[in-house]
Design an enzyme around this catalytic site. Structure first.
Site, PDB file in Angstrom:
ATOM      1  N   GLU A 200      14.806   9.117   2.272  1.00  0.00           N
ATOM      2  CA  GLU A 200      14.729   9.211   3.734  1.00  0.00           C
ATOM      3  C   GLU A 200      15.483   8.064   4.371  1.00  0.00           C
ATOM      4  O   GLU A 200      15.608   6.999   3.777  1.00  0.00           O
ATOM      5  CB  GLU A 200      13.253   9.100   4.197  1.00  0.00           C
ATOM      6  CG  GLU A 200      12.418  10.309   3.913  1.00  0.00           C
ATOM      7  CD  GLU A 200      10.968  10.135   4.355  1.00  0.00           C
ATOM      8  OE1 GLU A 200      10.566   9.005   4.694  1.00  0.00           O
ATOM      9  OE2 GLU A 200      10.251  11.148   4.363  1.00  0.00           O
ATOM     10  N   LYS A 237      -5.146  -0.302   5.146  1.00  0.00           N
ATOM     11  CA  LYS A 237      -5.451  -0.419   6.565  1.00  0.00           C
ATOM     12  C   LYS A 237      -6.605  -1.397   6.762  1.00  0.00           C
ATOM     13  O   LYS A 237      -7.527  -1.450   5.938  1.00  0.00           O
ATOM     14  CB  LYS A 237      -5.860   0.954   7.122  1.00  0.00           C
ATOM     15  CG  LYS A 237      -4.741   1.987   7.063  1.00  0.00           C
ATOM     16  CD  LYS A 237      -5.267   3.388   7.317  1.00  0.00           C
ATOM     17  CE  LYS A 237      -4.167   4.422   7.095  1.00  0.00           C
ATOM     18  NZ  LYS A 237      -4.730   5.783   6.948  1.00  0.00           N
ATOM     19  N   ARG A 292      -8.436  15.299   3.181  1.00  0.00           N
ATOM     20  CA  ARG A 292      -9.806  14.819   2.962  1.00  0.00           C
ATOM     21  C   ARG A 292     -10.307  14.125   4.229  1.00  0.00           C
ATOM     22  O   ARG A 292      -9.556  13.907   5.163  1.00  0.00           O
ATOM     23  CB  ARG A 292      -9.805  13.795   1.829  1.00  0.00           C
ATOM     24  CG  ARG A 292      -8.782  12.689   2.118  1.00  0.00           C
ATOM     25  CD  ARG A 292      -8.908  11.497   1.232  1.00  0.00           C
ATOM     26  NE  ARG A 292      -7.672  10.739   1.183  1.00  0.00           N
ATOM     27  CZ  ARG A 292      -7.266   9.861   2.083  1.00  0.00           C
ATOM     28  NH1 ARG A 292      -7.998   9.621   3.145  1.00  0.00           N
ATOM     29  NH2 ARG A 292      -6.123   9.223   1.957  1.00  0.00           N
TER      30      ARG A 292
HETATM   31  C1  MV4 Z   1       8.499   4.954   5.693  1.00  0.00           C
HETATM   32  C2  MV4 Z   1       8.750   3.765   6.419  1.00  0.00           C
HETATM   33  C3  MV4 Z   1       9.968   3.639   7.049  1.00  0.00           C
HETATM   34  N1  MV4 Z   1      10.883   4.628   6.958  1.00  0.00           N
HETATM   35  N2  MV4 Z   1       9.447   5.908   5.648  1.00  0.00           N
HETATM   36  C4  MV4 Z   1       4.369   3.688   3.682  1.00  0.00           C
HETATM   37  C5  MV4 Z   1       3.224   4.556   3.271  1.00  0.00           C
HETATM   38  C6  MV4 Z   1       3.752   5.938   3.184  1.00  0.00           C
HETATM   39  N3  MV4 Z   1       2.852   6.854   3.782  1.00  0.00           N
HETATM   40  C7  MV4 Z   1       5.059   5.901   3.895  1.00  0.00           C
HETATM   41  N4  MV4 Z   1       5.309   4.545   4.291  1.00  0.00           N
HETATM   42  C8  MV4 Z   1       6.413   4.231   5.022  1.00  0.00           C
HETATM   43  N5  MV4 Z   1       7.372   5.177   5.049  1.00  0.00           N
HETATM   44  C9  MV4 Z   1      10.604   5.720   6.257  1.00  0.00           C
HETATM   45  N6  MV4 Z   1      11.529   6.668   6.171  1.00  0.00           N
HETATM   46  C10 MV4 Z   1       7.763   2.789   6.432  1.00  0.00           C
HETATM   47  C11 MV4 Z   1       6.595   3.003   5.720  1.00  0.00           C
HETATM   48  C12 MV4 Z   1       5.655   1.930   5.744  1.00  0.00           C
HETATM   49  C13 MV4 Z   1       4.375   2.080   6.261  1.00  0.00           C
HETATM   50  C14 MV4 Z   1       3.940   3.276   6.803  1.00  0.00           C
HETATM   51  C15 MV4 Z   1       2.666   3.408   7.287  1.00  0.00           C
HETATM   52  C16 MV4 Z   1       1.786   2.328   7.254  1.00  0.00           C
HETATM   53  C17 MV4 Z   1       2.211   1.138   6.719  1.00  0.00           C
HETATM   54  C18 MV4 Z   1       3.491   0.991   6.229  1.00  0.00           C
HETATM   55  C19 MV4 Z   1       3.881  -0.226   5.709  1.00  0.00           C
HETATM   56  C20 MV4 Z   1       5.141  -0.364   5.208  1.00  0.00           C
HETATM   57  C21 MV4 Z   1       6.023   0.697   5.213  1.00  0.00           C
END
Ligand code: MV4
Length: 458
Positions: A200, A237, A292
């Site tokens: 991505e 979190k 969930r």
């Molecule tokens: C991302 C992102 C930035 N760009 N995808 C981290 C957990 C997973 N659910 C996806 N995550 C992320 N995906 C793209 N394309 C940044 C994160 C991310 C993040 C997302 C949600 C909560 C905390 C986070 C901490 C670091 C990076």
């Protein structure tokens, strides 16, 4: 409704599910490991069954042991809570084979959302915006490089079987890509037994905002608004709130409606959560769906007045949803603080051990209420074998400012003695001006100076 429900979990969530059952007049069976034999939440159960040794693999994750306990106690249904067996499609299928209702979606829906690329395709087909990138697994590092060139650097490699941030690799330019690709492939194979990756565009400075949906077995789906979950470290979190300080009412209704429609599009049933990343420019992109109940569900309960666990039980029992979207009201502001048995000043090192005193939180502010969901009591030794979450403080008030003021009071009055906890960190956070303004993203806590970095080897 069910006569008897087995709760296949531990700690605060076992206590939470038991409370809903008790209020509905349902008998409960609590299962536990040898490490949890004298756990405080077990006193609320109609009956208890020991599953096996302390190791989660031989107790809370042991599907055979859980099914055997359900058969032996004639439980009609199993509530899996979160973690453990809650998103295990094979377990949900085996429950059905045993004539026991799994309180959650069907195995096909769990499997479909467990495949993160399949989930993205499903959402895109339902006109939920997704992050630009590949919609098929990457065939090779060269394939990844072509795609990265197309979407533009930086990019993020993710495991199709991953989720929750496990096995991700950020890549800032083409020279990083080949190595990142082989490292991520090995890591995915090792962690999930599935090496497939996707790519991505990396969105910097995003916020994690998720939507709660409830779907019945007859195709009716409602959304219960969003939760802002950007205050986290290492994908854990720490604070969640509703509404998000970053969403307008119009955005909530638009995205919520799309989320509900998307869940209906593939026959989703029960409670579910669609996670979004809100980019700096305000656009919202789907990331993954959790099939969930979530740790942070209470903030949604407090703003909507809807008991999500009772709703899960009713849906699983085949009752139609007793509410329509225009009957869902959002009142005030709720915020949850996770109390972990960890030392926030030593890289969040787990600090299990004997709890010597517990004084639940109180608030006296007019119009504010506090809820304390916990699985601890004085004299209880928090075991080292499991997650370090021991309780949650949830505060509700008319506005965010009122809720933060009430939270200071609540967290100041809460005492957990004998072990280190995240309470002092929450109190520092509540004094932080950027947090008070609602001005933060997923990287905020790490940059804030409120927490020390993990100590190497600790
Ligand atoms: C991302 C992102 C930035 N760009 N995808 C981290 C957990 C997973 N659910 C996806 N995550 C992320 N995906 C793209 N394309 C940044 C994160 C991310 C993040 C997302 C949600 C909560 C905390 C986070 C901490 C670091 C990076």
């Amino acid at each position: 409704m069910f006569q008897r429900v087995l709760i296949a979990n531990r700690g605060e969530i076992a206590a939470r599910v038991m409370r809903a059952c008790r209020e509905l007049g349902i008998d409960t069976i609590a299962v536990h490991s040898e490490a949890d034999t004298n756990a405080p939440w077990l006193t609320g159960a109609g009956r208890t069954v020991c599953l096996g040794p302390a190791s989660a693999a031989r107790s809370y994750l042991d599907a055979d042991a859980v099914l055997q306990a359900a058969e032996q106690t004639e439980a009609g249904a199993i509530h899996p809570g979160y973690g453990f067996l809650s998103e295990n499609a094979a377990f949900a299928a085996r429950c059905a084979q045993h004539g026991i209702t799994f309180i959650g979606p069907g195995p096909q829906a769990i499997r479909r959302m467990g495949d993160k690329l399949g989930a993205k395709r499903t959402m895109a087909a339902a006109s939920v915006p997704i992050i630009p990138g590949s919609l098929e697994p990457l065939g090779s590092a060269a394939h990844a490089a072509d795609l990265a060139h197309e979407v533009g650097y930086p990019v993020l490699l993710k495991a199709t079987a991953g989720g929750g941030g496990k096995g991700m690799r950020r890549c800032d330019d083409p020279s990083d890509l080949a190595r990142a690709f082989s490292e991520a492939t090995l890591e995915a194979e090792k962690a999930f037994g599935n090496a497939a990756l996707y790519l991505e565009k990396y969105l910097d400075g995003g916020r994690h905002i998720e939507f709660q949906v409830l779907a019945d077995a007859y195709g009716a789906v409602v959304h219960l608004g969003e939760r802002e979950c950007s205050i986290q470290r290492s994908h854990q979190k720490l604070v969640e709130e509703s509404p998000s300080p970053a969403l307008t009412g119009a955005a909530r209704h638009d995205l919520g409606a799309r989320a509900a429609k998307a869940a209906a599009s593939f026959g989703y049933v029960n409670a579910g959560t669609l996670e979004f990343l809100r980019a700096h420019d305000g656009s919202m992109y789907f990331m993954e769906m959790n099939t969930r109940l979530q740790v942070e569900h209470p903030v949604t309960e407090m703003v909507t007045g809807i008991d999500l666990v009772k709703a899960q039980l009713a849906i699983a029992a085949g009752e139609p949803l007793a509410l329509r979207q225009d009957g869902v009201e959002f009142n005030g502001h709720a915020i949850e603080f996770r109390i972990n048995a960890e030392d926030p000043d030593r890289g969040f090192r787990p600090d299990p051990g004997l709890v010597t005193a517990v004084v639940p939180p109180t608030v006296s502010r007019h119009g504010a209420t506090v809820r304390w969901d916990a699985g601890i009591a004085p004299g209880w030794r928090v075991p080292s074998h499991y997650d370090s979450l021991i309780g949650k403080v949830i505060v509700h008030a008319a506005t965010r400012a009122e809720a933060l003021a009430a939270a200071k009071e609540a967290l100041g009055s809460l005492t957990v003695s004998g072990i280190k906890t995240t309470i002092p960190l929450h109190l520092r956070l509540l004094d932080d001006p950027a947090f008070a303004r609602g001005d933060f993203d997923v990287g905020y806590l790490a940059r804030s100076g409120l927490v020390t970095q993990a100590v190497a080897g600790a």
